[in-house]
Design an enzyme around this catalytic site. Structure first.
Site, PDB file in Angstrom:
ATOM      1  N   ARG A 156       0.838  -1.219   0.000  1.00  0.00           N
ATOM      2  CA  ARG A 156       0.000   0.000   0.000  1.00  0.00           C
ATOM      3  C   ARG A 156       0.868   1.262   0.000  1.00  0.00           C
ATOM      4  O   ARG A 156       0.444   2.327  -0.408  1.00  0.00           O
ATOM      5  CB  ARG A 156      -0.990   0.007   1.179  1.00  0.00           C
ATOM      6  CG  ARG A 156      -1.896   1.235   1.214  1.00  0.00           C
ATOM      7  CD  ARG A 156      -3.252   1.039   1.914  1.00  0.00           C
ATOM      8  NE  ARG A 156      -3.185   0.200   3.081  1.00  0.00           N
ATOM      9  CZ  ARG A 156      -2.664   0.563   4.258  1.00  0.00           C
ATOM     10  NH1 ARG A 156      -2.191   1.777   4.409  1.00  0.00           N
ATOM     11  NH2 ARG A 156      -2.635  -0.274   5.267  1.00  0.00           N
ATOM     12  N   TYR A 205     -16.863  15.187 -15.023  1.00  0.00           N
ATOM     13  CA  TYR A 205     -17.285  13.790 -15.000  1.00  0.00           C
ATOM     14  C   TYR A 205     -18.354  13.590 -13.916  1.00  0.00           C
ATOM     15  O   TYR A 205     -18.234  14.131 -12.812  1.00  0.00           O
ATOM     16  CB  TYR A 205     -16.057  12.909 -14.738  1.00  0.00           C
ATOM     17  CG  TYR A 205     -16.323  11.441 -14.826  1.00  0.00           C
ATOM     18  CD1 TYR A 205     -16.615  10.837 -16.048  1.00  0.00           C
ATOM     19  CD2 TYR A 205     -16.281  10.635 -13.696  1.00  0.00           C
ATOM     20  CE1 TYR A 205     -16.855   9.474 -16.124  1.00  0.00           C
ATOM     21  CE2 TYR A 205     -16.516   9.274 -13.763  1.00  0.00           C
ATOM     22  CZ  TYR A 205     -16.813   8.701 -14.982  1.00  0.00           C
ATOM     23  OH  TYR A 205     -17.042   7.351 -15.057  1.00  0.00           O
ATOM     24  N   ASP A 252      -8.252  17.098 -15.307  1.00  0.00           N
ATOM     25  CA  ASP A 252      -8.577  15.721 -15.680  1.00  0.00           C
ATOM     26  C   ASP A 252      -8.297  15.613 -17.179  1.00  0.00           C
ATOM     27  O   ASP A 252      -9.020  16.173 -17.997  1.00  0.00           O
ATOM     28  CB  ASP A 252     -10.049  15.435 -15.354  1.00  0.00           C
ATOM     29  CG  ASP A 252     -10.464  14.000 -15.702  1.00  0.00           C
ATOM     30  OD1 ASP A 252      -9.818  13.390 -16.580  1.00  0.00           O
ATOM     31  OD2 ASP A 252     -11.444  13.510 -15.113  1.00  0.00           O
ATOM     32  N   LYS A 259      -9.086   4.281 -19.472  1.00  0.00           N
ATOM     33  CA  LYS A 259      -9.408   4.702 -20.834  1.00  0.00           C
ATOM     34  C   LYS A 259      -8.171   4.585 -21.731  1.00  0.00           C
ATOM     35  O   LYS A 259      -7.625   3.517 -21.850  1.00  0.00           O
ATOM     36  CB  LYS A 259      -9.982   6.120 -20.796  1.00  0.00           C
ATOM     37  CG  LYS A 259     -10.988   6.359 -19.649  1.00  0.00           C
ATOM     38  CD  LYS A 259     -12.305   5.605 -19.798  1.00  0.00           C
ATOM     39  CE  LYS A 259     -13.165   5.578 -18.545  1.00  0.00           C
ATOM     40  NZ  LYS A 259     -13.514   6.868 -17.990  1.00  0.00           N
TER      41      LYS A 259
END
Ligand SMILES: *Cc1c(COP(=O)(O)O)cnc(C)c1O
Length: 405
Positions: A59, A112, A184, A209
């Protein structure tokens, strides 16, 4: 050859990896491990104290993930990058990082849907407010800035109407007011647009994407222009909120990223051919594509993007019934949300990605039932056009008949 001298196309294949210390493995190894064994207790103590580099627990960092992060920082001209388990984990991490109770976030006119949902939640739970601006002039941005504003959150091109925000302008005004800029950059990919070059502080991607490009991973990436700030983000929000990527997903993205430049060139070329084709179709009304000379912000798009990318939105003559008939008539093109895959995808924003927005507001944004969004894939452009052509023909026949009846 030193990394700084190599081009980005080369860096995404080689950067951050030395095969000689990995059993000569050509491909970046997948370190599918949760934790790392220290040689002795003292080494563990030193690593926790930050006196010695090296791995502790996945992590906090993983060697496979680190290769992806180094390549992304290079691609976006940033100082460092962090990988996350989804685009939304990257969005939430950076927004948590830059805001506190009472602050305000100024957003571009379209963002978004889930980013909007997150901002609504932050407002309700933590009194962190947000508002929207078209950001088309300095005056317009300044009028929207409040004393409690801490950052500008921008998407460009804006989904699905491909409105462009001038990054140079936004960053200039933000700097004047001491505000952070978060971009973004999912729709352009780092190959076509680099917001840090215009002065952005953070650039994020849904790596789901174009970055991965193969439709088999959900992931996010955040790049920053200040290495110390990013280390701070890694050791606070990323570590304690914990939205990290899995090593296997990072490994798949490392593979996908190697062909980013080749894919983006083809996506953009195919899209340009499709724009010409759509313009000649009697069924199509308006076309929204950043590199279409008829796009109202074509000049700004040209200034900040290398090519138009693979997303085209268009309206058809007719409403929902015609739009749905058209989608159902397609044989090759898949009906799906998401974007940036090898497969050409089509979706109907009014009933899919933007269906939660109240109809009145949605129509004001130009997201009517006549609007469709195409994510142009990597198939031969003749086949994509052929599929649209046969579907258009079916629409014409069907609706001509229903008029006659
Ligand atoms: C998909 C998308 C996101 C969210 O990314 P996930 O990987 O689905 O969490 C954020 N911004 C844009 C522009 C997107 O297209």
């Amino acid at each position: 050859m030193k990394n700084k001298q190599i081009k980005k196309e080369t860096a995404v294949v080689h950067k951050g990896y030395d095969s000689s210390v990995h059993h000569d493995s050509l491909s970046v190894p997948l370190y599918q491990t949760s934790t790392f064994a220290f040689s002795n207790a003292e080494q563990g103590e030193k690593r926790f104290a930050g006196e010695e580099g090296g791995n502790i627990y996945s992590r906090l960092g993983n060697p496979t993930v680190r290769v992806l992060e180094e390549r992304m920082a290079e691609l976006e001209n940033g100082q460092s990058a962090l990988a996350f388990g989804s685009g939304m984990a990257a969005v939430s991490a950076v927004l948590i990082h830059v805001t506190k109770t009472g602050d305000h976030v100024l957003c571009s006119r379209g963002i978004y849907g889930c980013t909007f949902g997150l901002l609504e939640m932050m407002d309700e739970k933590y009194n962190i407010s947000h508002s929207f601006s078209a950001m088309s002039t300095e005056q317009e941005i300044e009028a929207a800035i409040r004393p409690e504003t801490v950052c500008l959150y921008v998407e460009t091109p804006i989904n699905p109407t491909m409105e462009i925000v001038d990054l140079e302008l936004v960053c200039k005004v933000a700097r004047k007011h001491g505000l952070k800029v978060i971009v973004d950059n999912t729709f352009s990919s780092p190959y076509l647009q680099n917001p840090i070059d215009f002065g952005a502080d953070y650039v994020l991607h849904s790596a789901t994407k174009y970055i991965n490009g193969h439709g088999d991973v959900i992931a996010g990436l955040l790049v920053g222009n200040d290495a110390e700030d990013m280390m701070n983000l890694r050791m606070t929000v990323q570590k304690d909120v914990g939205g990290i990527i899995s090593p296997f997903d990072a490994w798949l993205i490392i593979r996908g990223l190697k062909t980013l430049h080749v894919r983006m060139d083809r996506h953009s070329e195919n899209a340009a051919k499709l724009v010409s084709f759509l313009k000649s179709s009697p069924i199509v009304n308006k076309i929204y594509y950043p590199f279409d000379p008829d796009h109202p912000q074509y000049e700004i798009a040209k200034k900040q993007m290398k090519a138009g990318s693979g997303l085209i939105s268009f309206t058809i003559h007719g409403g929902k019934e015609v739009a749905q008939y058209l989608m159902n008539a397609l044989e090759l093109i898949k009906i799906a949300v998401s974007l940036g895959d090898a497969e050409t995808l089509i979706q109907h924003p009014a009933t899919m990605t933007h269906s939660v927005i109240p109809e009145m507001e949605r129509e004001k944004m130009g997201i009517t039932h006549s609007l469709l969004r195409l994510s142009v894939g990597l198939e031969h452009s003749d086949d994509i056009m052929g599929d649209l052509q046969q579907a258009f023909a079916k629409v014409e026949t069907h609706f001509a008949q229903s008029v006659q009846k």
